[in-house]
Enzyme design. Structure first.
Site, PDB file in Angstrom:
ATOM      1  N   GLU A  27     -49.400   1.549 -46.505  1.00 49.46           N
ATOM      2  CA  GLU A  27     -49.302   0.961 -45.155  1.00 49.46           C
ATOM      3  C   GLU A  27     -48.385  -0.254 -45.180  1.00 49.46           C
ATOM      4  O   GLU A  27     -48.787  -1.335 -45.623  1.00 49.46           O
ATOM      5  CB  GLU A  27     -50.685   0.536 -44.625  1.00 49.46           C
ATOM      6  CG  GLU A  27     -51.607   1.679 -44.300  1.00 49.46           C
ATOM      7  CD  GLU A  27     -52.949   1.209 -43.726  1.00 49.46           C
ATOM      8  OE1 GLU A  27     -53.019   0.112 -43.151  1.00 49.46           O
ATOM      9  OE2 GLU A  27     -53.926   1.966 -43.875  1.00 49.46           O
ATOM     10  N   GLU A  67     -59.224   1.529 -48.017  1.00 49.74           N
ATOM     11  CA  GLU A  67     -59.313   0.074 -48.234  1.00 49.74           C
ATOM     12  C   GLU A  67     -60.727  -0.400 -48.552  1.00 49.74           C
ATOM     13  O   GLU A  67     -61.104  -1.505 -48.171  1.00 49.74           O
ATOM     14  CB  GLU A  67     -58.807  -0.680 -47.001  1.00 49.74           C
ATOM     15  CG  GLU A  67     -57.336  -0.581 -46.763  1.00 49.74           C
ATOM     16  CD  GLU A  67     -56.847  -1.605 -45.743  1.00 49.74           C
ATOM     17  OE1 GLU A  67     -57.650  -2.053 -44.911  1.00 49.74           O
ATOM     18  OE2 GLU A  67     -55.662  -1.948 -45.794  1.00 49.74           O
TER      19      GLU A  67
HETATM   20  C1  GAL Z   1     -55.596  -1.573 -42.436  1.00 52.16           C
HETATM   21  C2  GAL Z   1     -56.284  -0.241 -42.233  1.00 52.16           C
HETATM   22  C3  GAL Z   1     -55.624   0.564 -41.129  1.00 52.16           C
HETATM   23  C4  GAL Z   1     -55.392  -0.300 -39.935  1.00 52.16           C
HETATM   24  C5  GAL Z   1     -54.577  -1.509 -40.330  1.00 52.16           C
HETATM   25  C6  GAL Z   1     -54.294  -2.463 -39.218  1.00 52.16           C
HETATM   26  O1  GAL Z   1     -56.453  -2.475 -43.019  1.00 52.16           O
HETATM   27  O2  GAL Z   1     -56.273   0.497 -43.413  1.00 52.16           O
HETATM   28  O3  GAL Z   1     -56.426   1.652 -40.820  1.00 52.16           O
HETATM   29  O4  GAL Z   1     -56.613  -0.668 -39.426  1.00 52.16           O
HETATM   30  O5  GAL Z   1     -55.262  -2.243 -41.277  1.00 52.16           O
HETATM   31  O6  GAL Z   1     -53.587  -1.844 -38.226  1.00 52.16           O
END
Ligand code: GAL
Length: 739
Positions: free
Chosen positions: A253, A184
């Site tokens: 994600e 990210e």
């Molecule tokens: C994203 C990140 C993850 C985790 C998630 C929130 O921005 O890539 O590693 O931090 O947010 O749980």
């Protein structure tokens, strides 16, 4: 194996890899539609399990439950600071046995997405970076900086080599079909300017040069250079498009819930909304999505990031912190995965044709040759009916119907059909073990304790003019840093003196003349502490001992590694005689890194002069407690309920189960009585547990327990009553069915 045999086997494997690819080694590529395994496009469902957030004993079951839930791929970060706590000294044992984890996933017949990073974020301490990295001269993290790039490359190459040596890449016959570099960066790269842009180009070519034989991804990186696949993270990714028509639409994600912070209410995400988001993604051309998290687990030890990330990393994931499937979430998503897989041939054959069926109603049709699959969505918040191919379909608000034959609905994301179980904690009184082996009702006498000295007690303390930044001073060897000052007042001191302290965070306790005078703490939104503590000084010598503490190091944001912590001041005494204020900030302070009890190794329970008279101190700050207990019988997962305690860290048989902080209560407001899944979700939309402690129950992995005698050691900072501690086991309860 003898050397000659080894060589023979190697050559055989190599020969087979070259000449018989479909059987042994998979060729992973991608095109506009999907990832291709040996030339065939695939639709993948993936889920995150972070191996150090559970135990190796739990892994096979978690992986099996993932498989049963319809996953094809397990995704994990690699946690650099867990594996290289000291530069050049590696740890890949126990919960850090990455190779074993990957092999277990392979044994279950699933693939792996290895997100090497090596920056992880992940609510993990310092985002996964080892603290020693911060002390390399001239280093600047995550930018075009030679010392940083050298270390990042070294660790990334180390992991890639390790995987290669074990033949774990799909190109070698292993399960790893994807790897990630960075994480990210595109979300926070602006302040890094041109150097950030060149850093990403470098990271891409460095990763490519490692020749893993499988594709690399960069998530949330719109400018990811070819051949990196840029992917999407978020609660919804249906509107996402990759930066080249030659790349597939992937979602790395899909947040299945959200993380909990000490001092925060508990977030949850209704499964109807997750299922809607997933179906919308595949409806709109996606072919790979990953649940972050599928099993969240536990931030054991001091691994949690933050600051203020709780010890539980449950995440409201389909498999709960304790490894129990969460229903109806797990079951409904399993049904959804089946429905999507019924569409696979159509999905991989073509792009969807998207048409409107009315206001907020949308059809996507994947039709090619004899195959046809359709997704009918209602993206509005009221129920509706749509006509599609001459038939009428009921479309509940905020839902997608899946028609693998373009005619019959096999699943609507808002209709939960899966049979549902609940699980709940059953409290068990703490059975303390007498020397004779009996279980006791009154527990006071079975606790022993040691008082941690207030202020400077170790001989490695040092003095310095001015206030120091904490992380630079402790290198995160401990949560604790003492700031001590002795100050003389010749004559009367006012009764209304106020000690004013400003700190970058994360919390502090102020002791005046050996007594706790007040405390302060930040919160997950603002770590800074700014307190005014009324104090009483005496004529003559006074001691001011400030215990500053970190609660997990920052893991996210531009330049997060430099945000700092600790009492950087000013520290003043206000309201002295005639209303004067004196600034103590530039006085000569004496510093102590960590606690005496930490140096002595009290956490093991096997060293130290433990007091065991009957007058057990209660509600006394800075106290180490110890007891022996009998493990709750059976195999159900175990938790300790720390209600009655303040804040600290706990160890079972020498293993840290994490920081406990049951006195940090969430705000009274912000929790809706019920959460309407219809409409866009956000991390603060659905909260529960308002006005209650953020976390009272703390996971003790079964494998850390012996059936008979176990040692529990606690360090209590602010004051608590250990006799109130109880055990709970998590049990699967009644079966009920949603219609
Ligand atoms: C994203 C990140 C993850 C985790 C998630 C929130 O921005 O890539 O590693 O931090 O947010 O749980």
């Amino acid at each position: 194996m003898r050397e000659a045999t080894k060589i023979l086997v190697f050559h055989l494997v190599w020969f087979l890899c070259i000449h018989v690819p479909p059987m042994f080694c998979a060729n992973v590529t991608y095109d506009h539609r999907a990832l291709l395994i040996d030339g065939k496009r695939r639709v993948f469902i993936s889920g995150s399990i972070h191996y150090p957030r559970s135990t190796p004993q739990m892994w096979p079951d978690l992986i099996q439950k993932s498989k049963d839930g319809g996953l094809d791929v397990i995704e994990t970060y690699v946690f650099w600071n867990f594996h290289e706590p000291v530069r050049g000294q590696y740890y890949f044992e126990g919960r850090g046995d990455l190779v074993n984890f990957v092999k277990l996933v392979a044994a279950a017949g699933l693939y792996v997405h290895l997100r090497i990073g090596p920056y992880a974020c992940a609510e993990w301490n310092y985002g996964g970076f080892p603290l020693w990295l911060h002390f390399i001269p001239g280093i600047k993290f995550r930018t075009d900086n030679e010392p940083f790039k050298a270390e990042m490359q070294r660790f990334t190459a180390k992991i890639v080599d390790m995987m290669k040596q074990e033949n774990l890449y799909a190109s070698q016959g292993g399960p790893i079909i994807l790897s990630q570099i960075e994480n990210e960066y595109g979300n926070i790269d602006k302040p890094y300017g041109a150097a950030g842009k060149s850093y990403i180009k470098w990271a891409a070519s460095m990763a490519t040069s490692l020749n893993t034989g499988v594709p690399w991804v960069m998530c949330q990186q719109p400018d990811a250079p070819d051949p990196m696949i840029n992917t999407c993270n978020g609660f919804y990714c249906d509107q996402f498009t990759p930066n080249s028509n030659a790349k597939p639409k992937m979602w790395t994600e899909n947040w299945s819930g959200w993380f909990l912070s000490f001092g925060g209410a508990m977030p949850y995400r209704p499964v109807e909304d997750i299922a809607f988001a997933v179906a919308r993604f595949y409806q709109r051309g996606g072919t790979f999505q990953n649940y972050y998290m599928y099993h969240g687990g536990t931030n054991f030890g001091r691994t949690s990031g933050g600051p203020f990330i709780s010890t539980s990393y449950d995440y409201d994931a389909p498999i709960d912190e304790y490894g129990i499937i969460r229903q109806p979430k797990w079951g409904h998503l399993r049904d959804l995965h089946k429905a999507i897989k019924l569409c696979e041939e159509a999905l991989i054959a073509t792009d969807p044709t998207i048409t409107s069926l009315g206001s907020n109603l949308e059809a996507a049709v994947y039709k090619s040759g004899t195959v046809c699959a359709a997704f009918l969505a209602n993206i509005g918040t009221s129920d509706s009916t749509a006509n599609f191919n001459g038939n009428s379909y009921q479309l509940p608000a905020w839902s997608v119907s899946i028609l693998p034959d373009c005619k019959n609905v096999v699943l609507n994301t808002a209709k939960i059909n899966s049979a549902s179980t609940t699980s709940s904690f059953i409290t068990q009184s703490l059975k303390l073990k007498e020397d004779g082996g009996g279980a006791l009702e009154d527990s006071s006498s079975e606790w022993s304790w040691i008082s941690e000295p207030i202020g400077i007690s170790k001989n490695d303390s040092f003095s310095k003019f001015g206030l120091v930044e904490q992380i630079n001073t402790t290198a995160d060897k401990s949560d604790y840093l003492w700031y001590s000052l002795s100050i003389d007042f010749e004559d009367d001191v006012s009764a209304q003196t106020v000690l004013h302290i400003e700190s970058l965070g994360h919390a502090l306790h102020a002791f005046i003349n050996g007594k706790l005078a007040g405390s302060g703490k930040g919160n997950s939104g603002n770590a800074k502490v700014n307190v005014d503590i009324p104090i009483t000084l005496v004529a003559g010598k006074n001691t001011i001992d400030l215990l500053s503490l970190t609660v997990g190091l920052q893991n996210y944001g531009s330049f997060f590694d430099t945000w700092g912590a600790g009492i950087t001041g000013p520290v003043t005494l206000k309201g002295l005689k005639n209303g004067t204020t004196i600034d103590l900030s530039s006085q000569q302070w004496t510093y102590q890194i960590g606690l005496q009890g930490e140096d002595l190794g009290l956490s093991s329970g096997s060293v130290g002069q433990w007091n065991s008279q009957s007058n057990l101190p209660k509600n006394q700050p800075l106290t180490w407690y110890k007891t022996n207990f009998v493990a709750p019988s059976g195999n159900d997962p175990v938790a300790i309920d720390f209600t009655g305690m303040g804040k600290g860290e706990a160890w079972v048989n020498g293993q840290s189960i994490g920081r406990f902080w049951p006195t940090y209560v969430s705000p009274n407001s912000g929790c809706a009585t019920s959460c309407n899944y219809r409409g866009s979700y956000s991390s603060s939309k659905c909260l529960k547990n308002c006005g209650k402690p953020s976390q009272t129950l703390y996971h003790v992995p079964r494998s850390w327990l012996q059936t008979d005698s176990n040692t529990l050691v606690l360090f209590e900072e602010s004051g608590g009553d250990p006799t109130q501690i109880s055990f709970a086991t998590k049990q699967i309860g009644s079966l009920c069915s949603h219609v």
